[in-house]
Design an enzyme around this catalytic site. Structure first.
Site, PDB file in Angstrom:
ATOM      1  N   GLU A   1     -19.808 127.645 -69.684  1.00  0.00           N
ATOM      2  CA  GLU A   1     -20.874 126.709 -70.444  1.00  0.00           C
ATOM      3  C   GLU A   1     -22.073 126.452 -69.983  1.00  0.00           C
ATOM      4  O   GLU A   1     -23.162 126.706 -70.639  1.00  0.00           O
ATOM      5  CB  GLU A   1     -20.169 125.290 -70.947  1.00  0.00           C
ATOM      6  CG  GLU A   1     -20.770 124.433 -71.711  1.00  0.00           C
ATOM      7  CD  GLU A   1     -20.935 124.990 -73.243  1.00  0.00           C
ATOM      8  OE1 GLU A   1     -19.979 125.097 -73.801  1.00  0.00           O
ATOM      9  OE2 GLU A   1     -22.274 125.242 -73.440  1.00  0.00           O
TER      10      GLU A   1
ATOM     11  N   SER B   1     -22.090 126.346 -78.804  1.00  0.00           N
ATOM     12  CA  SER B   1     -22.725 126.182 -77.276  1.00  0.00           C
ATOM     13  C   SER B   1     -23.847 126.740 -77.085  1.00  0.00           C
ATOM     14  O   SER B   1     -24.900 126.397 -76.574  1.00  0.00           O
ATOM     15  CB  SER B   1     -21.613 126.675 -76.482  1.00  0.00           C
ATOM     16  OG  SER B   1     -20.793 125.595 -75.973  1.00  0.00           O
TER      17      SER B   1
ATOM     18  N   ASP C   1     -25.599 127.687 -71.182  1.00  0.00           N
ATOM     19  CA  ASP C   1     -26.749 126.572 -71.557  1.00  0.00           C
ATOM     20  C   ASP C   1     -27.864 126.837 -71.015  1.00  0.00           C
ATOM     21  O   ASP C   1     -28.936 126.817 -71.779  1.00  0.00           O
ATOM     22  CB  ASP C   1     -26.188 125.354 -71.338  1.00  0.00           C
ATOM     23  CG  ASP C   1     -25.138 124.591 -72.153  1.00  0.00           C
ATOM     24  OD1 ASP C   1     -24.825 125.357 -73.242  1.00  0.00           O
ATOM     25  OD2 ASP C   1     -24.437 123.954 -71.841  1.00  0.00           O
TER      26      ASP C   1
END
Ligand SMILES: *[C@@H]1O[C@H](CO)[C@@H](O)[C@H](O)[C@H]1NC(C)=O
Ligand SMILES: *[C@@H]1O[C@H](CO)[C@@H](O)[C@H](O)[C@H]1NC(C)=O
Ligand SMILES: *[C@@H]1O[C@H](CO)[C@@H](O)[C@H](O)[C@H]1NC(C)=O
Ligand SMILES: *[C@@H]1O[C@H](CO)[C@@H](O)[C@H](O)[C@H]1NC(C)=O
Ligand SMILES: *[C@@H]1O[C@H](CO)[C@@H](O)[C@H](O)[C@H]1NC(C)=O
Ligand SMILES: *[C@@H]1O[C@H](CO)[C@@H](O)[C@H](O)[C@H]1NC(C)=O
Length: 648
Positions: free
Chosen positions: A305, A563, A309
């Site tokens: 994640e 995400s 990001d």
């Protein structure tokens, strides 16, 4: 005769329910009405163990919160952009003296020394460290340790608790109480694990034949198979950044999940070198550590994640900087720890009689308003609405309202499981009429806190196979991986005024035969699968399929998730703030009212769907105008910039 009656009554106490021993002066305040599918009840908390207890006091003026927020966020308002100071916010919402004194008097009259009590700076909480035995007597309850089925994480909770009738109106809820969080989940996954393949084999697998990584970097013809920074910029007409207004770093929320931590610097370096060589090697977010969160992480503890990001955000925000708000949540909710840390007044304790914080064993006071918030937060983590008491969610949502009032934009991922499509464990999926995921459940499962009306929620889109970036995108969906853009309607929060027209238009024209329940009807009434009176989400969307990502020191193939969409949208807002600050204006703050009033600044997504409750079935369908799959649509950067630069 009299003694016989007494004897019977005693027997009754001994053999009948626990509730029989609750004094008449007390009422049931909260009860968890279901067996939580994620948590197993273990042993009773030993009565001598010290517990940090907090009592949430009923705040003032919350009924006006939405109007206050609209006053500074509605483009028609003369006060647009005139955000509030922390002091104004505290003054408006602080519980009344009557509330504070009523709760304090009750606790002290129950035998707890007033020197143990502290009041938070916002006056929102009365906190104390007392033994489990004292807490059980205070709330007429039993505390148990609960263990999470998947992670082994432990927490403390009760099934129900009581407070005196005379103070019930002054108490929101108690913590620890009935709340058992579903630990927040990251909303990203590798589309297919190709990490053991050579790069050439990975590219062949992705349908890129004998292409090389270098040859696809600026080639927009691959965007239906591999989403690169060039694809994202072309899709949304985002020019390369050239300026960096002071104090305008993009904030990215990350949470440790089990052993997994944050981003890995080597992964970012490889990504920059390949796709954005103008970003210097070693460029990294500034760490804002919450409850001991650390970053960067070694390779074996890298979070997919966090890598994703920053690989999505940097190409858009550079040469601006980023900050990582890394929460190490332990047994607590990462969202509340985050809120505690960034709200400068939230947990500034001033004790009755003594000043300063009571040293806490652990818990929400690990970081107390000592972390400076950024103008925009990107949060690609989510939990589920059914699993949390509505009191807890309302209070948390009101904190997001206060962030909006102070000029902050909070952007959340709508989730990767469509309407509640089961994907990770049998405990997840759609709801039965009992309100819990279970076999045969067909009532759509709602995310949390994404359904809070005071955050901006982002769904996912995709460039359909064979299409160029100039053809409109569709809703992102991948039945094989049970991935699709999260969307739906809250069972806790009513439709806010700013989206009322958009939602009623969808229900009248776009719901395609899906039945709904509404108002005071029971969950699932009349075969309804969603709550037509609820807050609908997502608000907007952005690309969320096949992102080119470096992970664990190599090209990881492609990653899917809301995400990825979330840092895109957050980065766009960050770029708009950069220009507004340069022009001497305030940051945009809460953007939903302006976006719903000007849907033309987004590219409406009208094709595709998310997944329903059973594998490979249709949930909601994207349609003209707002829909609970892709919201109002994807950013049109020049139009959004124009809109917000034109506002005061
Ligand atoms: C790559 O494949 C194409 C078509 O399959 C072929 O024409 C081309 O020569 C190949 N290029 C290389 C460098 O192998
Ligand atoms: C990662 O590696 C470090 C150092 O070798 C080790 O201490 C740690 O336990 C490892 N963590 C995981 C999750 O494997
Ligand atoms: C934007 O930056 C990328 C990466 O440095 C570069 O390849 C591209 O040409 C730039 N685009 C424009 C329009 O300047
Ligand atoms: C905490 O409260 C004290 C006294 O009101 C004040 O001086 C201080 O600035 C506050 N700290 C924070 C972080 O709000
Ligand atoms: C869902 O359906 C797809 C397509 O029919 C199939 O490939 C996949 O294995 C199914 N997944 C599950 C979890 O049953
Ligand atoms: C549906 O939403 C409304 C408005 O928020 C709420 O009052 C109601 O309780 C919800 N229904 C259910 C069954 O949760």
């Amino acid at each position: 005769m009299h003694s016989v009656v007494q004897f019977c009554a005693l027997l009754l106490f001994a053999t009948s329910s626990f509730a029989a021993s609750i004094p008449n002066s007390h009422v049931l305040h909260e009860k968890r009405g279901f067996e939580h599918p994620h948590w197993i009840k273990r042993s009773r908390v030993p009565s001598h163990k010290t517990m940090p207890i907090s009592i949430g006091l009923t705040q003032s003026n919350l009924d006006k919160g939405q109007d206050y927020l609209m006053d500074v966020s509605d483009p028609e308002s003369i006060n647009y952009g005139k955000h509030w100071t922390a002091q104004q916010i505290t003054d408006a919402f602080a519980p009344s003296e009557e509330t504070i004194n009523a709760v304090k008097d009750w606790v002290v009259s129950s035998g707890i020394s007033s020197s143990k009590l502290s009041l938070s700076g916002s006056k929102g909480w009365i906190s104390m460290d007392i033994t489990a035995g004292q807490a059980e007597r205070l709330f007429h309850t039993n505390y148990h340790v609960y263990e999470h089925v998947a992670t082994g994480q432990k927490t403390t909770a009760c099934e129900q608790y009581h407070v005196p009738r005379s103070i019930q109106n002054h108490v929101d809820y108690v913590t620890p109480g009935v709340a058992l969080a579903s630990p927040a989940r990251a909303q990203a996954k590798v589309a297919a694990d190709t990490s053991s393949m050579s790069l050439a084999d990975q590219f062949a697998f992705l349908g890129l034949g004998n292409r090389t990584l270098a040859s696809v970097v600026n080639d927009l013809s691959v965007c239906d198979r591999l989403t690169t920074p060039a694809c994202v910029k072309a899709l949304y007409q985002i020019p390369n950044g050239t300026s960096a207004a002071p104090g305008n770093a993009l904030g990215v929320f990350e949470s440790n999940i089990g052993p997994m931590g944050s981003y890995n610097q080597n992964d970012l370096n490889q990504f920059f070198q390949t796709f954005m060589p103008n970003i210097p090697q070693g460029t990294a977010p500034t760490l804002q550590s919450i409850n001991g969160g650390t970053a960067p992480s070694p390779p074996n503890m890298t979070s997919l994640e966090a890598d994703l990001d920053f690989q999505v955000a940097y190409p858009i925000v550079f040469p601006q900087t980023t900050q990582v708000f890394q929460v190490n949540p332990g047994q607590f909710s990462p969202f509340n720890q985050f809120l505690d840390a960034i709200d400068a007044s939230y947990c500034n304790s001033t004790a009755f009689g003594i000043t300063g914080n009571t040293p806490q064993i652990d818990g929400p006071l690990a970081n107390c308003g000592n972390v400076k918030p950024t103008n925009v937060f990107s949060v690609s983590f989510s939990s589920e609405e059914f699993s949390l008491p509505s009191t807890y969610q309302q209070r948390q949502c009101n904190e997001f309202m206060k962030l909006g009032l102070s000029g902050k934009t909070v952007v959340f991922a709508s989730g990767d499981t469509g309407t509640g499509t089961p994907s990770r464990s049998p405990a997840e999926g759609c709801l039965t009429p009992q309100g819990v995921p279970g076999p045969g459940g067909n009532i759509f499962n709602v995310g949390s806190p994404v359904a809070c009306p005071f955050v901006t929620t982002v769904g996912a889109t995709q460039v359909n196979s064979g299409n160029s970036v100039n053809v409109p995108e569709s809703a992102a969906v991948d039945p094989i991986n049970a991935f699709s853009s999260g969307g739906g309607f809250s069972n806790v929060f009513a439709t806010p005024q700013y989206q009322a027209k958009a939602v009623s238009n969808f229900i009248a024209n776009g719901a395609k035969g899906l039945k709904s329940y509404s108002g005071n009807q029971a969950l699932g009434a009349n075969g309804g699968v969603f709550n037509a009176s609820g807050r609908g989400y997502p608000d907007v969307s952005a690309a969320g399929k096949h992102f080119a990502t470096f992970l664990q020191g190599q090209f990881a193939g492609t990653v899917d998730g809301t995400s990825a969409a979330t840092p895109i949208f957050a980065s766009v807002i960050n770029r708009i703030n950069d220009q507004r600050i340069a022009a001497g204006k305030s940051p945009v703050g809460f953007v939903n009212p302006a976006l719903y009033a000007n849907p033309g600044v987004l590219n409406d997504v009208t094709t595709g769907n998310n997944l329903g409750c059973a594998n490979n079935t249709v949930g909601f369908t994207a349609s003209t105008g707002w829909d609970p799959v892709t919201g109002l649509g994807t950013p049109n950067f020049p139009k959004m910039m124009n809109l917000f630069m034109g506002l005061p």
